[in-house]
Design an enzyme around this catalytic site. Sequence first.
Site, PDB file in Angstrom:
ATOM      1  N   GLU A   1       0.835  -1.211   0.000  1.00 13.73           N
ATOM      2  CA  GLU A   1       0.000   0.000   0.000  1.00 13.73           C
ATOM      3  C   GLU A   1       0.867   1.257   0.000  1.00 13.73           C
ATOM      4  O   GLU A   1       0.783   2.107   0.899  1.00 13.73           O
ATOM      5  CB  GLU A   1      -0.948  -0.011   1.209  1.00 13.73           C
ATOM      6  CG  GLU A   1      -1.967  -1.145   1.121  1.00 13.73           C
ATOM      7  CD  GLU A   1      -3.074  -1.072   2.167  1.00 13.73           C
ATOM      8  OE1 GLU A   1      -2.860  -0.441   3.211  1.00 13.73           O
ATOM      9  OE2 GLU A   1      -4.143  -1.648   1.935  1.00 13.73           O
TER      10      GLU A   1
ATOM     11  N   GLU B   1      -5.402  -8.438  -1.203  1.00 12.79           N
ATOM     12  CA  GLU B   1      -6.063  -8.268   0.097  1.00 12.79           C
ATOM     13  C   GLU B   1      -7.521  -7.953  -0.152  1.00 12.79           C
ATOM     14  O   GLU B   1      -7.846  -7.082  -0.962  1.00 12.79           O
ATOM     15  CB  GLU B   1      -5.474  -7.102   0.893  1.00 12.79           C
ATOM     16  CG  GLU B   1      -4.155  -7.390   1.549  1.00 12.79           C
ATOM     17  CD  GLU B   1      -3.711  -6.247   2.465  1.00 12.79           C
ATOM     18  OE1 GLU B   1      -4.578  -5.588   3.072  1.00 12.79           O
ATOM     19  OE2 GLU B   1      -2.496  -6.029   2.549  1.00 12.79           O
TER      20      GLU B   1
END
Length: 463
Positions: free
Chosen positions: A172, A361
């Site tokens: 991220e 995810e």
Amino acid sequence: MKAFPKSFLWGGAIAANQVEGAYLEGGKGLSTSDVQPKGVFGDVVERVAGDSALKDVAIDFYHRYPEDIALFTEMGFSCLRVSIAWTRIFPNGDEATPNEAGLAYYDKLFDELAKYGITPLVTLSHYEMPWGLVKQYGGWGSRQTIGFFERYARTVFSRYKAKVKLWLTFNEINMSLHAPMTGVGLPENSSKEAVYQAIHHQLVASALAVKACHEIIPDGKIGNMLLGGLMYPLTCKPEDVLEALQENRSWQLFGDVQCRGAYPGYMLRYFRDNGIRIEITAADREALASTVDFISFSYYMTGCVTTDKALNQQARGNILSMVQNPHLASSEWGWQIDPVGLRTLLNMLWDRWQKPLFIVENGLGAKDKVEADGSINDDYRIAYLNNHLVQVREAIDDGVEVMGYTSWGPIDLVSASKAEISKRYGFIYVDRDDNGNGTLARSRKKSFYWYRDVIASNGTILK
Ligand code: BGP
């Protein structure tokens, strides 16, 4: 007929600092995660002898990985996303030679996966960096950190080149804008200019890792990892639509640089308009030209944006602030559940970059109830995952190239945002509470059997 490709990788995703524990074993150094006991937004608390935090033990994956991998195998995983703790390999970050005990640990982990034919997908840096680099060098604020990271990346590529073919650079990477200590090792109150300069160093390091991976593992593939923070305009008012475009660009920027090899014009304008001066050298520009092979991202929710202040009721995910969408329900933690948004996002990313996509995810954090007979009936989790996977299948039918799906937290783990374990994502329950009480025993939830059947049918049982 709508179907998942035969080569589709099914599995789960975990991160070292949220599962391993053993935070000082095997010569490991302290990481930023170790000094943020309350999670990615929490204050830095310097460690002192005798103190403790939930993540110090986490779910003890460091010692229990054979048992956990056997359970993943029982569910039929063909892929497991893990991360390497940088501090197991270079405890302070700036050593000239790596820590053999740390390297040996991941050798054993990858061998265990190989035993069951599970493909590892390995993140080089998932929400942690050596605390030594933050204290002595100022984290990613320093150009020197690029070199330390490149040394680390080259070390693990060389060591595991026969065992790991799929890699990700920074987890991220766009989250540094919201949690600078976790993302780039800068204090929370850092100026925008300082944060973007640190991000620039990290983008250069990511590109150098791509180059190194291609040199060292010619048959390997390396991707980036974005927080897929899809934002909708709250209304069709043109100003709201423009606002949504700009909000989405605030994270797409990272993908634009990592996929196209240069800063896009809209970002240069943003820097100009905000008086942000970034040092970008000729060598940096050359480095950035090494672009990723595929794009990976996390997806949990969507949000809305508007220029209308009166409507600005804030909803909050773990990283992003957003306006609530009146058409969506929320999880117990206020994350707005939006399966259709996943199809939209997959199409949007495919249209934008035309590179294979990997959903690394996705999942539902929820409180689970253990019944008297020990069973856990997590139908809410099954519904969440089913509905998202149906939309993945739709996107594949739209022509989007999707490499695989690793659900977040296939086994309960410590949450990133709040460092609590009561927010459970797993198919496998772990007997531990937020105070650290419990036996750490593992047990199968109802979703365990459901996911096993999904994988065995290659998704045909989804409804
Ligand atoms: C992502 C992180 C993960 C993970 C997940 C769930 O942002 O990459 O590390 O934790 O979110 O968030 P949380 O743990 O806060 O529920």
